[in-house]
Design an enzyme around this catalytic site. Structure first.
Site, PDB file in Angstrom:
ATOM      1  N   HIS A 307      -0.695  30.390 129.132  1.00 32.40           N
ATOM      2  CA  HIS A 307      -0.139  31.402 128.230  1.00 32.40           C
ATOM      3  C   HIS A 307      -1.239  32.345 127.781  1.00 32.40           C
ATOM      4  O   HIS A 307      -2.368  31.911 127.562  1.00 32.40           O
ATOM      5  CB  HIS A 307       0.511  30.739 127.003  1.00 32.40           C
ATOM      6  CG  HIS A 307       1.437  31.655 126.268  1.00 32.40           C
ATOM      7  ND1 HIS A 307       0.987  32.552 125.340  1.00 32.40           N
ATOM      8  CD2 HIS A 307       2.773  31.811 126.350  1.00 32.40           C
ATOM      9  CE1 HIS A 307       2.029  33.237 124.871  1.00 32.40           C
ATOM     10  NE2 HIS A 307       3.115  32.809 125.471  1.00 32.40           N
ATOM     11  N   ASP A 364       8.608  28.627 128.959  1.00 34.26           N
ATOM     12  CA  ASP A 364       9.465  29.018 130.075  1.00 34.26           C
ATOM     13  C   ASP A 364       9.671  27.889 131.069  1.00 34.26           C
ATOM     14  O   ASP A 364      10.695  27.829 131.746  1.00 34.26           O
ATOM     15  CB  ASP A 364       8.872  30.243 130.789  1.00 34.26           C
ATOM     16  CG  ASP A 364       8.947  31.468 129.918  1.00 34.26           C
ATOM     17  OD1 ASP A 364      10.040  31.743 129.414  1.00 34.26           O
ATOM     18  OD2 ASP A 364       7.922  32.125 129.712  1.00 34.26           O
TER      19      ASP A 364
END
Ligand code: CMC
Length: 428
Positions: A307, A364
């Site tokens: 991320h 996700d």
């Protein structure tokens, strides 16, 4: 500590006020920089630029902290509901029971959409991407509610638009989906809660009523909650900047949907499933793909890992991992793709390459595999993200208008041709 920074430029010294937030983030106020020095700042991608002072969401990527209006995401995800979170983000405080009931009643008054929406829907090819359909339908609401175009309408009317958006978005999404399947549209049912109603509108058919499993409802609720706001991300900044021109709230939200559509933003959960199916189609050898991901000469990356902001762990992923385990246990799913996902997660969490670079599974990864397990088609994943992000977009738009922020209009450093004379066509 000084409350200003000193800038030395061309032999002159300027003082730039330092702004400090409630969580001690610090920023240099450069709002008068051009007027006083003739210079601007340059920051492509706005990586160091604070576009506003906001009291909605706080996040600290190094420490893995995410809070809505001060409340830790872990507590919110465990104890709250998506509708309560929507209320919190938009109105700034947790609702009392009476306020929450009133909020739900107002939503039920508005969750039917105009029948003419079906005429618009039938104009789209059945295989249109649902994000394009959704943004068009949201924009089309301005035609059904033209008073929303008045930037100086009363706060009460603005609030009605807010309620309409939260109420109608799931109906429009479900209608877009059933249309893509060639099925009849389902209508909202006032006996149901927000998420349950949405799942029924999506999956019930004339032949078979969809039974909503509480574990699936809970997982969907959590996915919506965890996506509800993430401060000044691409789509939220888009909503704020479009709204800053006093375009209608519908137009601003439609712009947010379009920004979210991109694969670098709301499309990552879709990429997770595409990667898993690619691994499956190529023999399911997880080790081989881990090696590919580690090879700096190979462009392949593990989708759903790492991320940009969370460099320790993604707190949303930690919460969704639990939901994913519950959903898989409950549904007893026998899907080789999910086995690959679990295998990938296990190996990557132990492998030195991923551990050293702090590449944990992100939100996700888990939202993708949960939605796949629930039966949501891949192209609908970013649409689900839109429903979740809607309260955040609205809250940020409302804050921007209430603070009477000026129109968003960045500057540039021009690097093109300097003045030259026009050359007639026959002389070129
Ligand atoms: N698989 C393999 N290696 C990776 C991955 C990955 N998914 N992500 C980063 N790395 C490696 C990268 O090669 C680099 O290695 P080295 O130091 O040896 O050169 C190191 O880790 C740092 O990577 P980076 O590209 O500098 O990190 P970044 O902060 O620029 O990128 C990211 C963050 C999310 C774009 C990246 O991790 C990635 O591409 N992940 C896969 C795509 C994905 O899941 N995106 C969704 C993110 S969550 C979206 C949201 O919250 O809205």
């Amino acid at each position: 500590m000084s409350d200003y920074a000193e800038l030395n430029l061309d032999g002159n010294s300027y003082q730039l006020p330092i702004i400090e937030g409630t969580e001690h983030e610090k920023g240099l106020d450069i709002s008068k920089l051009r007027a006083t020095t003739g210079h601007i700042t340059v920051d492509t991608g706005f990586k160091n630029t604070g576009s506003t002072q906001s009291s909605i969401t706080f996040l600290d990527g190094e420490k893995g902290i995410l809070r809505y209006r001060g409340y830790p995401i872990e507590q919110i995800a465990e104890k709250s509901s998506f509708l309560e979170v929507a209320y919190l983000l938009i109105y700034g405080q947790l609702p009392s029971q009476a306020e929450l009931d009133q909020f739900m009643t107002s939503i039920k008054e508005e969750w039917l959409v105009h029948e003419d929406i079906k005429t618009i829907l039938t104009g789209f090819p059945a295989d249109s991407h649902p994000m394009g359909v959704l943004s068009s339908l949201v924009t089309a609401q301005t035609a059904f509610f033209p008073e929303s175009l008045d930037p100086y309408r009363s706060a009460e009317k603005v609030n009605r638009t807010i309620i309409r958006l939260i109420a109608k978005m799931p109906t429009m999404v479900a209608w877009a989906y059933t249309r893509s399947k060639g099925r009849m549209s389902n209508y909202p049912n006032n006996e149901l809660g927000y998420v349950e109603n949405f799942l029924k509108m999506m999956f019930s058919t004339r032949a078979q009523e969809y039974e909503v499993d509480p574990i699936i409802k809970d997982a969907m609720d959590k996915i919506f909650i965890l996506h509800a706001d993430h401060e000044q991300n691409c789509s939220t900044s888009t909503v704020r900047i479009v709204g800053s021109s006093h375009a209608s709230l519908y137009a601003s939200i439609a712009a947010g949907v379009n920004a979210l559509w991109g694969p670098l933003h709301g499309g990552a959960n879709q990429k997770v499933i595409e990667m898993l199916s690619h691994i499956e189609e190529n023999g399911g050898d997880v080790g081989k793909f881990i090696d590919k991901a580690k090879d700096s000469d190979d462009p392949f990356r593990l989708m759903g890992f790492g991320h940009r902001v969370y460099k320790n762990f993604d707190p949303r992923a930690t919460i969704l991992k639990k939901s994913a385990d519950q959903v898989f246990e409950k549904l007893q799913i026998d899907d080789p793709m999910l086995d690959i996902a679990k295998h990938l997660e296990d190996v990557a969490l132990k492998d030195e390459y991923f551990v050293k670079r702090k590449l944990y599974p992100n939100v996700d990864f888990y939202s993708g595999i949960i939605m796949k397990a629930i039966g949501i088609p891949i192209e609908m994943f970013p649409v689900m993200f839109s429903i979740g992000r809607l309260p955040g977009w609205i809250a940020q738009w409302k804050e921007m208008r209430e603070h009477q922020e000026p129109i968003g209009r960045p500057r540039q450093i021009y690097v093109g041709a300097t003045e030259r004379d026009y050359v007639p066509l026959d002389k070129r």
